[in-house]
Scaffold this motif. Structure first.
Motif, PDB file in Angstrom:
ATOM      1  N   ARG A 119       0.830  -1.210   0.000  1.00 51.74           N
ATOM      2  CA  ARG A 119       0.000   0.000   0.000  1.00 51.74           C
ATOM      3  C   ARG A 119       0.861   1.254   0.000  1.00 51.74           C
ATOM      4  O   ARG A 119       0.379   2.336  -0.293  1.00 51.74           O
ATOM      5  CB  ARG A 119      -0.944   0.009   1.205  1.00 51.74           C
ATOM      6  CG  ARG A 119      -2.060  -1.012   1.046  1.00 51.74           C
ATOM      7  CD  ARG A 119      -2.992  -0.971   2.205  1.00 51.74           C
ATOM      8  NE  ARG A 119      -2.388  -1.800   3.264  1.00 51.74           N
ATOM      9  CZ  ARG A 119      -2.836  -1.875   4.490  1.00 51.74           C
ATOM     10  NH1 ARG A 119      -3.849  -1.162   4.871  1.00 51.74           N
ATOM     11  NH2 ARG A 119      -2.242  -2.663   5.354  1.00 51.74           N
ATOM     12  N   GLU A 120       2.149   1.094   0.315  1.00 51.26           N
ATOM     13  CA  GLU A 120       3.053   2.242   0.392  1.00 51.26           C
ATOM     14  C   GLU A 120       3.812   2.492  -0.900  1.00 51.26           C
ATOM     15  O   GLU A 120       4.559   3.464  -0.994  1.00 51.26           O
ATOM     16  CB  GLU A 120       4.039   2.033   1.540  1.00 51.26           C
ATOM     17  CG  GLU A 120       3.354   1.995   2.886  1.00 51.26           C
ATOM     18  CD  GLU A 120       4.295   1.650   4.022  1.00 51.26           C
ATOM     19  OE1 GLU A 120       5.518   1.634   3.797  1.00 51.26           O
ATOM     20  OE2 GLU A 120       3.795   1.385   5.124  1.00 51.26           O
ATOM     21  N   VAL A 121       3.662   1.629  -1.891  1.00 53.76           N
ATOM     22  CA  VAL A 121       4.336   1.835  -3.177  1.00 53.76           C
ATOM     23  C   VAL A 121       3.291   2.004  -4.267  1.00 53.76           C
ATOM     24  O   VAL A 121       2.165   1.532  -4.145  1.00 53.76           O
ATOM     25  CB  VAL A 121       5.285   0.658  -3.541  1.00 53.76           C
ATOM     26  CG1 VAL A 121       6.406   0.539  -2.538  1.00 53.76           C
ATOM     27  CG2 VAL A 121       4.537  -0.632  -3.688  1.00 53.76           C
ATOM     28  N   GLN A 122       3.693   2.680  -5.316  1.00 55.49           N
ATOM     29  CA  GLN A 122       2.799   2.867  -6.455  1.00 55.49           C
ATOM     30  C   GLN A 122       2.700   1.553  -7.227  1.00 55.49           C
ATOM     31  O   GLN A 122       3.714   1.026  -7.681  1.00 55.49           O
ATOM     32  CB  GLN A 122       3.333   3.976  -7.370  1.00 55.49           C
ATOM     33  CG  GLN A 122       2.532   4.196  -8.628  1.00 55.49           C
ATOM     34  CD  GLN A 122       1.150   4.755  -8.353  1.00 55.49           C
ATOM     35  OE1 GLN A 122       0.963   5.536  -7.443  1.00 55.49           O
ATOM     36  NE2 GLN A 122       0.173   4.337  -9.130  1.00 55.49           N
ATOM     37  N   ILE A 123       1.496   1.023  -7.350  1.00 54.74           N
ATOM     38  CA  ILE A 123       1.271  -0.170  -8.160  1.00 54.74           C
ATOM     39  C   ILE A 123       1.224   0.291  -9.616  1.00 54.74           C
ATOM     40  O   ILE A 123       0.537   1.258  -9.949  1.00 54.74           O
ATOM     41  CB  ILE A 123      -0.042  -0.886  -7.780  1.00 54.74           C
ATOM     42  CG1 ILE A 123      -0.097  -1.196  -6.279  1.00 54.74           C
ATOM     43  CG2 ILE A 123      -0.264  -2.122  -8.622  1.00 54.74           C
ATOM     44  CD1 ILE A 123       0.856  -2.241  -5.792  1.00 54.74           C
ATOM     45  N   TRP A 124       1.951  -0.389 -10.494  1.00 57.09           N
ATOM     46  CA  TRP A 124       2.020   0.011 -11.891  1.00 57.09           C
ATOM     47  C   TRP A 124       0.622   0.134 -12.489  1.00 57.09           C
ATOM     48  O   TRP A 124      -0.284  -0.625 -12.156  1.00 57.09           O
ATOM     49  CB  TRP A 124       2.853  -1.002 -12.680  1.00 57.09           C
ATOM     50  CG  TRP A 124       3.088  -0.565 -14.085  1.00 57.09           C
ATOM     51  CD1 TRP A 124       3.955   0.388 -14.510  1.00 57.09           C
ATOM     52  CD2 TRP A 124       2.429  -1.045 -15.242  1.00 57.09           C
ATOM     53  NE1 TRP A 124       3.884   0.531 -15.871  1.00 57.09           N
ATOM     54  CE2 TRP A 124       2.943  -0.353 -16.349  1.00 57.09           C
ATOM     55  CE3 TRP A 124       1.450  -2.003 -15.461  1.00 57.09           C
ATOM     56  CZ2 TRP A 124       2.525  -0.568 -17.643  1.00 57.09           C
ATOM     57  CZ3 TRP A 124       1.029  -2.227 -16.755  1.00 57.09           C
ATOM     58  CH2 TRP A 124       1.568  -1.517 -17.826  1.00 57.09           C
TER      59      TRP A 124
END
Length: 135
Positions: A119-124
């Motif tokens: 949830r803390e990273v941008q999902i492509w």
């Protein structure tokens, strides 16, 4: 068979770790073929490089520890696999303690939000599933 590149030239290149359920290998293999065009720039690793009778877990963890980037193909099959989710949990831990960057790709709607570090990273593709595209 070696888990990570062993030549001095290969060791100086960034390592991309590919994580996918075996059901989703078509997506992983498609990306590998595209990445092979850039073999002068970086190395890639996935579990197909684990040899017969080698310690799978040890090989995977060693490759993750040396990786600069991990591409994770998220799907229902991936998140229902004990092996894949163990790998994903280890990837999440390595993001905190190392240089590893995650590049998650959502193949289909699935419960990826249960992993706080995802949830803390941008999902492509803004977390839009790409499963309807060609691998």
């Amino acid at each position: 068979m070696s888990a990570i590149p062993q030549t001095p030239e290969a060791e100086s290149k960034p390592l991309v770790f590919l994580s996918a359920s075996h059901i989703d290998n078509e997506w992983r293999d498609g990306l590998r073929k595209r990445m092979d065009r850039y073999a002068d720039s970086f190395e890639w690793w996935d579990d197909s490089k684990v040899g017969t009778s080698e310690n799978w877990k040890e090989q995977v963890e060693n490759a993750i520890q040396h990786a600069n980037l991990a591409v994770v193909f998220l799907s229902r099959a991936y998140l229902s696999s004990y092996t894949a989710t163990s790998e994903l949990t280890y990837l999440g831990a390595q993001v905190v303690v190392s240089k590893l960057k995650l590049f998650p790709i959502l193949l289909e709607p699935c419960e990826w939000k249960q992993y706080p570090f995802l949830r803390e990273v941008q999902i492509w593709n803004n977390a839009t599933p790409i499963g309807d595209l060609d691998p």
